[in-house]
Motif scaffolding. Structure first.
Motif, PDB file in Angstrom:
ATOM      1  N   ASP A   7       0.840  -1.196   0.000  1.00  8.72           N
ATOM      2  CA  ASP A   7       0.000   0.000   0.000  1.00  8.72           C
ATOM      3  C   ASP A   7       0.877   1.248   0.000  1.00  8.72           C
ATOM      4  O   ASP A   7       1.606   1.520   0.958  1.00  8.72           O
ATOM      5  CB  ASP A   7      -0.912  -0.006   1.230  1.00  8.72           C
ATOM      6  N   LEU A   8       0.800   2.009  -1.065  1.00  8.64           N
ATOM      7  CA  LEU A   8       1.669   3.175  -1.219  1.00  8.64           C
ATOM      8  C   LEU A   8       1.244   4.355  -0.354  1.00  8.64           C
ATOM      9  O   LEU A   8       1.994   5.326  -0.232  1.00  8.64           O
ATOM     10  CB  LEU A   8       1.713   3.605  -2.688  1.00  8.64           C
ATOM     11  N   ARG A 237      -1.016   5.050  -7.256  1.00  7.66           N
ATOM     12  CA  ARG A 237       0.016   6.077  -7.294  1.00  7.66           C
ATOM     13  C   ARG A 237      -0.209   7.003  -6.118  1.00  7.66           C
ATOM     14  O   ARG A 237      -1.353   7.400  -5.842  1.00  7.66           O
ATOM     15  CB  ARG A 237      -0.025   6.858  -8.602  1.00  7.66           C
ATOM     16  N   SER A 238       0.866   7.343  -5.418  1.00  8.39           N
ATOM     17  CA  SER A 238       0.715   8.156  -4.214  1.00  8.39           C
ATOM     18  C   SER A 238       1.933   9.051  -4.032  1.00  8.39           C
ATOM     19  O   SER A 238       3.074   8.603  -4.185  1.00  8.39           O
ATOM     20  CB  SER A 238       0.544   7.246  -2.988  1.00  8.39           C
ATOM     21  N   ARG A 239       1.679  10.292  -3.709  1.00  7.18           N
ATOM     22  CA  ARG A 239       2.769  11.222  -3.389  1.00  7.18           C
ATOM     23  C   ARG A 239       3.330  10.865  -2.015  1.00  7.18           C
ATOM     24  O   ARG A 239       2.603  10.459  -1.122  1.00  7.18           O
ATOM     25  CB  ARG A 239       2.231  12.648  -3.400  1.00  7.18           C
ATOM     26  N   PRO A 262       7.378  -7.756   3.355  1.00  5.30           N
ATOM     27  CA  PRO A 262       7.796  -6.856   2.268  1.00  5.30           C
ATOM     28  C   PRO A 262       7.802  -5.379   2.667  1.00  5.30           C
ATOM     29  O   PRO A 262       6.831  -4.874   3.224  1.00  5.30           O
ATOM     30  CB  PRO A 262       6.761  -7.134   1.177  1.00  5.30           C
ATOM     31  N   TRP A 263       8.918  -4.735   2.425  1.00  4.61           N
ATOM     32  CA  TRP A 263       9.063  -3.290   2.546  1.00  4.61           C
ATOM     33  C   TRP A 263       9.308  -2.716   1.168  1.00  4.61           C
ATOM     34  O   TRP A 263      10.107  -3.250   0.407  1.00  4.61           O
ATOM     35  CB  TRP A 263      10.288  -2.918   3.377  1.00  4.61           C
ATOM     36  N   LEU A 264       8.661  -1.620   0.855  1.00  3.04           N
ATOM     37  CA  LEU A 264       9.017  -0.845  -0.324  1.00  3.04           C
ATOM     38  C   LEU A 264       9.943   0.272   0.131  1.00  3.04           C
ATOM     39  O   LEU A 264       9.563   1.109   0.956  1.00  3.04           O
ATOM     40  CB  LEU A 264       7.780  -0.262  -1.003  1.00  3.04           C
ATOM     41  N   CYS A 265      11.167   0.270  -0.377  1.00  4.64           N
ATOM     42  CA  CYS A 265      12.204   1.197   0.074  1.00  4.64           C
ATOM     43  C   CYS A 265      12.479   2.235  -1.003  1.00  4.64           C
ATOM     44  O   CYS A 265      12.625   1.891  -2.180  1.00  4.64           O
ATOM     45  CB  CYS A 265      13.496   0.442   0.385  1.00  4.64           C
ATOM     46  N   ALA A 266      12.571   3.485  -0.605  1.00  2.68           N
ATOM     47  CA  ALA A 266      12.869   4.573  -1.533  1.00  2.68           C
ATOM     48  C   ALA A 266      14.077   5.350  -1.029  1.00  2.68           C
ATOM     49  O   ALA A 266      14.180   5.639   0.169  1.00  2.68           O
ATOM     50  CB  ALA A 266      11.676   5.513  -1.677  1.00  2.68           C
ATOM     51  N   GLY A 267      14.985   5.673  -1.946  1.00  2.00           N
ATOM     52  CA  GLY A 267      16.189   6.410  -1.598  1.00  2.00           C
ATOM     53  C   GLY A 267      16.048   7.893  -1.903  1.00  2.00           C
ATOM     54  O   GLY A 267      15.341   8.290  -2.834  1.00  2.00           O
ATOM     55  N   LYS A 283       8.186   1.689   3.347  1.00  2.00           N
ATOM     56  CA  LYS A 283       6.765   1.551   3.627  1.00  2.00           C
ATOM     57  C   LYS A 283       6.503   0.109   4.042  1.00  2.00           C
ATOM     58  O   LYS A 283       6.607  -0.807   3.207  1.00  2.00           O
ATOM     59  CB  LYS A 283       5.922   1.935   2.410  1.00  2.00           C
ATOM     60  N   PRO A 284       6.182  -0.135   5.309  1.00  2.00           N
ATOM     61  CA  PRO A 284       5.906  -1.486   5.764  1.00  2.00           C
ATOM     62  C   PRO A 284       4.501  -1.919   5.363  1.00  2.00           C
ATOM     63  O   PRO A 284       3.702  -1.088   4.890  1.00  2.00           O
ATOM     64  CB  PRO A 284       6.047  -1.376   7.269  1.00  2.00           C
ATOM     65  N   PRO A 285       4.153  -3.199   5.544  1.00  2.00           N
ATOM     66  CA  PRO A 285       2.783  -3.611   5.283  1.00  2.00           C
ATOM     67  C   PRO A 285       1.797  -2.811   6.122  1.00  2.00           C
ATOM     68  O   PRO A 285       2.098  -2.435   7.273  1.00  2.00           O
ATOM     69  CB  PRO A 285       2.777  -5.096   5.680  1.00  2.00           C
TER      70      PRO A 285
END
Length: 286
Positions: A7-8, A237-239, A262-267, A283-285
């Motif tokens: 979930d973004l 899509r999310s800011r 799952p983590w979505l990681c952004a640098g 972003k964690p679950p």
């Protein structure tokens, strides 16, 4: 394989903050994770090397401590990269290769070697999409697949293959072939990376703070998005305002950390010219 989306809209949390452990003074370009050995690999352009495609590959631990670096001459821009773990314990790094005008016309894999310098003649360059430009790989070890983002006359696209077949040089039966779409509401805003995870493809887009179109007071124009590779549809899509207090704050690279969840990681790159640092948020679950 069926894959639940991350979930973004979930608030981002800091993982690494203002690290100055990359070898070069330039910004982070992209990163990928070796979850078997808990290493983070990160690419940078060498100073003044945007046209030549000379890169620095860094290896760090999960605390951001440097474990070495190597230089890649004429490989590309470093928009994305991948890490492949094999059953016999090997670790292969996937990057662009054979740069023209600073971007890869193919992809390659090689082993990390601290202090080494690799040139195009020292690696096997793969050209699964002849005639394309801006070839940039991402590897998903959960689904054992590889994606290559590339440009054709019609614009940027993604193609996805089974990793074993791709390694064997069989590019005839891709799992998916889809257009890059939906990365940002404004198509003129820079694309900053992508990561394949199962049937999902996560994208990052945004620009650095400036005094006019993207001032810090608005907390940036960075967006994360998710495509379904089976249909090509934009799922979400999310800011994101992650790292909004950073000076400079330029989004650079995205990756998925699979374990323990799952983590979505952004640098994000920050700091002044010549002394950049990097931060990673996740972003964690939900």
């Amino acid at each position: 394989m069926g894959t639940a989306s991350i979930d973004l809209t979930t608030p981002a949390l800091p993982w690494l903050w203002k690290k100055r452990t990359l070898h070069e003074p330039t910004v982070l370009q992209s990163f990928a994770l070796d979850e078997v050995h808990q290493h983070l690999y990160a690419l940078q352009l060498l100073p003044g090397a945007a046209d030549s495609g000379d890169l620095c590959l860094n290896r760090l631990d999960y605390q951001g401590t440097s474990l070495g670096h190597m230089h890649l001459k004429g490989f590309g821009h470093g928009v994305s990269m991948g890490v492949q773990n094999t059953a016999d314990g090997d670790v292969w790094i996937w990057t662009e290769a054979a740069a023209e005008s600073g971007y890869g016309t193919g992809v390659t894999r090689f082993h990390f070697a601290d202090g080494a310098v690799r040139t195009g003649s020292q690696v096997a360059v793969r050209e699964p999409l002849p005639g394309s430009t801006h070839n940039q790989p991402s590897v998903c070890m959960a689904s054992h697949r590889i994606a290559v983002r590339h440009r054709t006359a019609t614009g940027p696209r993604y193609r996805v293959w089974d990793l074993d077949r791709f390694v064997a040089g069989d590019y005839t039966s891709p799992v998916a072939d889809l257009a890059q779409t939906g990365a940002h509401p404004d198509p003129a805003v820079p694309f900053q990376g992508y990561a394949l995870h199962g049937d999902r493809l996560y994208q990052l887009a945004g620009s650095a703070y400036d005094d006019t179109t993207n001032p810090p007071a608005r907390y940036g124009n960075t967006y994360l998005s998710c495509l379904d590779i089976t249909t090509g549809a934009l799922l979400q899509r999310s800011r994101t305002e992650a790292g909004r207090s950073l000076a400079h704050r330029e989004p650079e690279g995205v990756a998925v950390r699979r374990a323990p969840t799952p983590w979505l990681c952004a640098g994000f790159a920050g700091g002044p010219v010549g002394a950049r640092h990097f931060s990673v948020f996740y972003k964690p679950p939900a």
